[in-house]
Motif scaffolding. Structure first.
Motif, PDB file in Angstrom:
ATOM      1  N   ALA A   1      33.729  -4.685  81.999  1.00 16.66           N
ATOM      2  CA  ALA A   1      33.824  -4.531  83.454  1.00 16.66           C
ATOM      3  C   ALA A   1      32.985  -5.601  84.137  1.00 16.66           C
ATOM      4  CB  ALA A   1      33.340  -3.145  83.862  1.00 16.66           C
ATOM      5  N   VAL A   2      33.615  -6.332  85.055  1.00 16.45           N
ATOM      6  CA  VAL A   2      32.917  -7.332  85.860  1.00 16.45           C
ATOM      7  C   VAL A   2      32.895  -6.810  87.294  1.00 16.45           C
ATOM      8  CG1 VAL A   2      32.872  -9.721  86.659  1.00 16.45           C
ATOM      9  CG2 VAL A   2      33.796  -9.188  84.386  1.00 16.45           C
ATOM     10  N   SER A   3      31.701  -6.674  87.868  1.00 18.42           N
ATOM     11  CA  SER A   3      31.559  -6.186  89.242  1.00 18.42           C
ATOM     12  C   SER A   3      31.371  -7.354  90.193  1.00 18.42           C
ATOM     13  CB  SER A   3      30.345  -5.258  89.361  1.00 18.42           C
ATOM     14  OG  SER A   3      30.568  -4.081  88.616  1.00 18.42           O
ATOM     15  N   ALA A   4      32.092  -7.307  91.310  1.00 15.62           N
ATOM     16  CA  ALA A   4      31.988  -8.340  92.349  1.00 15.62           C
ATOM     17  C   ALA A   4      31.805  -7.655  93.694  1.00 15.62           C
ATOM     18  CB  ALA A   4      33.248  -9.197  92.375  1.00 15.62           C
ATOM     19  N   THR A   5      30.789  -8.058  94.429  1.00 15.90           N
ATOM     20  CA  THR A   5      30.594  -7.568  95.788  1.00 15.90           C
ATOM     21  C   THR A   5      31.152  -8.616  96.735  1.00 15.90           C
ATOM     22  OG1 THR A   5      28.588  -6.371  95.161  1.00 15.90           O
ATOM     23  CG2 THR A   5      28.893  -6.830  97.498  1.00 15.90           C
ATOM     24  N   ILE A   6      32.244  -8.240  97.432  1.00 11.48           N
ATOM     25  CA  ILE A   6      32.884  -9.169  98.362  1.00 11.48           C
ATOM     26  C   ILE A   6      33.194  -8.443  99.672  1.00 11.48           C
ATOM     27  CG2 ILE A   6      33.828 -10.595  96.502  1.00 11.48           C
ATOM     28  CD1 ILE A   6      36.554  -9.293  96.983  1.00 11.48           C
ATOM     29  N   SER A   7      33.534  -9.204 100.697  1.00 15.07           N
ATOM     30  CA  SER A   7      33.794  -8.606 102.013  1.00 15.07           C
ATOM     31  C   SER A   7      35.080  -7.773 102.000  1.00 15.07           C
ATOM     32  CB  SER A   7      33.892  -9.691 103.083  1.00 15.07           C
ATOM     33  OG  SER A   7      35.103 -10.418 102.931  1.00 15.07           O
ATOM     34  N   LEU A   8      35.130  -6.792 102.907  1.00 17.30           N
ATOM     35  CA  LEU A   8      36.350  -5.996 103.055  1.00 17.30           C
ATOM     36  C   LEU A   8      37.519  -6.875 103.472  1.00 17.30           C
ATOM     37  CD1 LEU A   8      35.252  -2.636 104.730  1.00 17.30           C
ATOM     38  CD2 LEU A   8      35.947  -3.064 102.382  1.00 17.30           C
ATOM     39  N   ASN A   9      37.227  -7.869 104.326  1.00 18.54           N
ATOM     40  CA  ASN A   9      38.291  -8.792 104.733  1.00 18.54           C
ATOM     41  C   ASN A   9      38.902  -9.482 103.519  1.00 18.54           C
ATOM     42  OD1 ASN A   9      38.062  -8.211 107.438  1.00 18.54           O
ATOM     43  ND2 ASN A   9      36.783  -9.976 107.910  1.00 18.54           N
TER      44      ASN A   9
ATOM     45  N   SER B   1      27.210 -12.693  93.163  1.00 18.90           N
ATOM     46  CA  SER B   1      27.468 -14.053  92.696  1.00 18.90           C
ATOM     47  C   SER B   1      28.851 -14.210  92.084  1.00 18.90           C
ATOM     48  CB  SER B   1      26.408 -14.476  91.681  1.00 18.90           C
ATOM     49  OG  SER B   1      25.136 -14.550  92.284  1.00 18.90           O
ATOM     50  N   VAL B   2      29.619 -13.119  92.052  1.00 21.38           N
ATOM     51  CA  VAL B   2      30.968 -13.166  91.487  1.00 21.38           C
ATOM     52  C   VAL B   2      31.975 -13.291  92.618  1.00 21.38           C
ATOM     53  CG1 VAL B   2      32.693 -11.941  90.108  1.00 21.38           C
ATOM     54  CG2 VAL B   2      30.253 -11.739  89.531  1.00 21.38           C
TER      55      VAL B   2
ATOM     56  N   SER C   1      46.275  -7.909  89.368  1.00 22.11           N
ATOM     57  CA  SER C   1      45.681  -9.000  88.595  1.00 22.11           C
ATOM     58  C   SER C   1      44.662  -9.714  89.462  1.00 22.11           C
ATOM     59  CB  SER C   1      46.760  -9.998  88.161  1.00 22.11           C
ATOM     60  OG  SER C   1      47.642  -9.399  87.258  1.00 22.11           O
ATOM     61  N   ALA C   2      43.556 -10.120  88.858  1.00 20.89           N
ATOM     62  CA  ALA C   2      42.514 -10.837  89.600  1.00 20.89           C
ATOM     63  C   ALA C   2      41.731 -11.720  88.640  1.00 20.89           C
ATOM     64  CB  ALA C   2      41.581  -9.849  90.296  1.00 20.89           C
ATOM     65  N   ILE C   3      41.019 -12.664  89.202  1.00 18.89           N
ATOM     66  CA  ILE C   3      40.199 -13.574  88.415  1.00 18.89           C
ATOM     67  C   ILE C   3      38.762 -13.474  88.914  1.00 18.89           C
ATOM     68  CG2 ILE C   3      39.834 -15.971  87.709  1.00 18.89           C
ATOM     69  CD1 ILE C   3      42.826 -16.423  88.605  1.00 18.89           C
ATOM     70  N   ALA C   4      37.838 -13.199  87.991  1.00 21.97           N
ATOM     71  CA  ALA C   4      36.409 -13.208  88.307  1.00 21.97           C
ATOM     72  C   ALA C   4      35.938 -14.648  88.113  1.00 21.97           C
ATOM     73  CB  ALA C   4      35.648 -12.268  87.382  1.00 21.97           C
ATOM     74  N   ILE C   5      35.328 -15.206  89.154  1.00 25.09           N
ATOM     75  CA  ILE C   5      34.904 -16.608  89.150  1.00 25.09           C
ATOM     76  C   ILE C   5      33.391 -16.659  89.358  1.00 25.09           C
ATOM     77  CG2 ILE C   5      35.167 -18.854  90.272  1.00 25.09           C
ATOM     78  CD1 ILE C   5      37.932 -17.655  91.324  1.00 25.09           C
ATOM     79  N   ILE C   6      32.700 -17.346  88.441  1.00 27.58           N
ATOM     80  CA  ILE C   6      31.238 -17.384  88.494  1.00 27.58           C
ATOM     81  C   ILE C   6      30.772 -18.807  88.198  1.00 27.58           C
ATOM     82  CG2 ILE C   6      29.107 -16.397  87.569  1.00 27.58           C
ATOM     83  CD1 ILE C   6      31.282 -14.270  86.269  1.00 27.58           C
ATOM     84  N   LYS C   7      30.019 -19.384  89.125  1.00 29.82           N
ATOM     85  CA  LYS C   7      29.441 -20.698  88.866  1.00 29.82           C
ATOM     86  C   LYS C   7      28.385 -20.575  87.765  1.00 29.82           C
ATOM     87  CE  LYS C   7      28.354 -23.449  92.060  1.00 29.82           C
ATOM     88  NZ  LYS C   7      27.770 -24.158  93.193  1.00 29.82           N
ATOM     89  N   ALA C   8      28.310 -21.555  86.903  1.00 26.54           N
ATOM     90  CA  ALA C   8      27.355 -21.531  85.796  1.00 26.54           C
ATOM     91  C   ALA C   8      25.906 -21.480  86.294  1.00 26.54           C
ATOM     92  CB  ALA C   8      27.567 -22.746  84.892  1.00 26.54           C
ATOM     93  N   THR C   9      25.673 -22.014  87.487  1.00 19.97           N
ATOM     94  CA  THR C   9      24.309 -21.990  88.045  1.00 19.97           C
ATOM     95  C   THR C   9      23.893 -20.598  88.502  1.00 19.97           C
ATOM     96  OG1 THR C   9      25.236 -22.690  90.169  1.00 19.97           O
ATOM     97  CG2 THR C   9      24.292 -24.418  88.763  1.00 19.97           C
TER      98      THR C   9
END
Length: 137
Positions: free
Chosen positions: A33-41, A131-132, A53-61
């Motif tokens: 499970a990957v959790s992402a906090t993003i805006s409702l918009n 950060s996701v 379907s979705a893609i979890a995107i995370i900068k290496a930094t």
């Protein structure tokens, strides 16, 4: 669209927990499970809902590395084994093989030395849910 973010994991939305302004989107990738906090918009604009379907995107930094799992508020903690360490002048890129896939972390050379990181050593990739980023195709 191509992105410079090293970590891009395709999966299926398993839960969307909407708050007043933000929501927590949980994406299942290879049983993790990957959790992402993003805006409702963003949730609405992307059409995120259970089963999508979705893609979890995370900068290496944005990826922290630990050799022991600390008690920490970060929602995403993935256990694995260090696959490679690419050395740079100031920072190194540590690749950790996890159930999620290979997670790349850009961390300081000092951190690599202090943590005594080496190929084959167990490590944790830790990422705050804020950060996701989430994308769709």
């Amino acid at each position: 669209m191509k992105l410079s973010a090293r970590n891009q994991f395709k999966g299926i939305v398993k839960n969307v927990n909407e708050g007043t302004v933000n929501g927590i989107v949980t994406i299942e990738v290879n049983g993790e499970a990957v959790s992402a906090t993003i805006s409702l918009n963003a949730i609405k604009e992307l059409g995120l809902k259970d089963g999508a379907s979705a893609i979890a995107i995370i900068k290496a930094t944005e990826v922290m590395v630990a050799t022991e799992l600390p008690k920490i508020s970060a929602r995403n903690k993935f256990q694995g084994v260090i696959k490679s360490i690419d050395e740079g002048a100031v920072n190194d890129i540590v690749a950790i093989e996890t159930k999620l896939g290979v997670v790349s972390a850009t961390i300081s050379k000092n951190a690599v030395k202090e943590l005594e990181l080496s190929v084959g050593k167990e490590a944790y990739a830790i990422i705050k849910a804020t950060s996701v980023m989430v994308g769709i195709e």
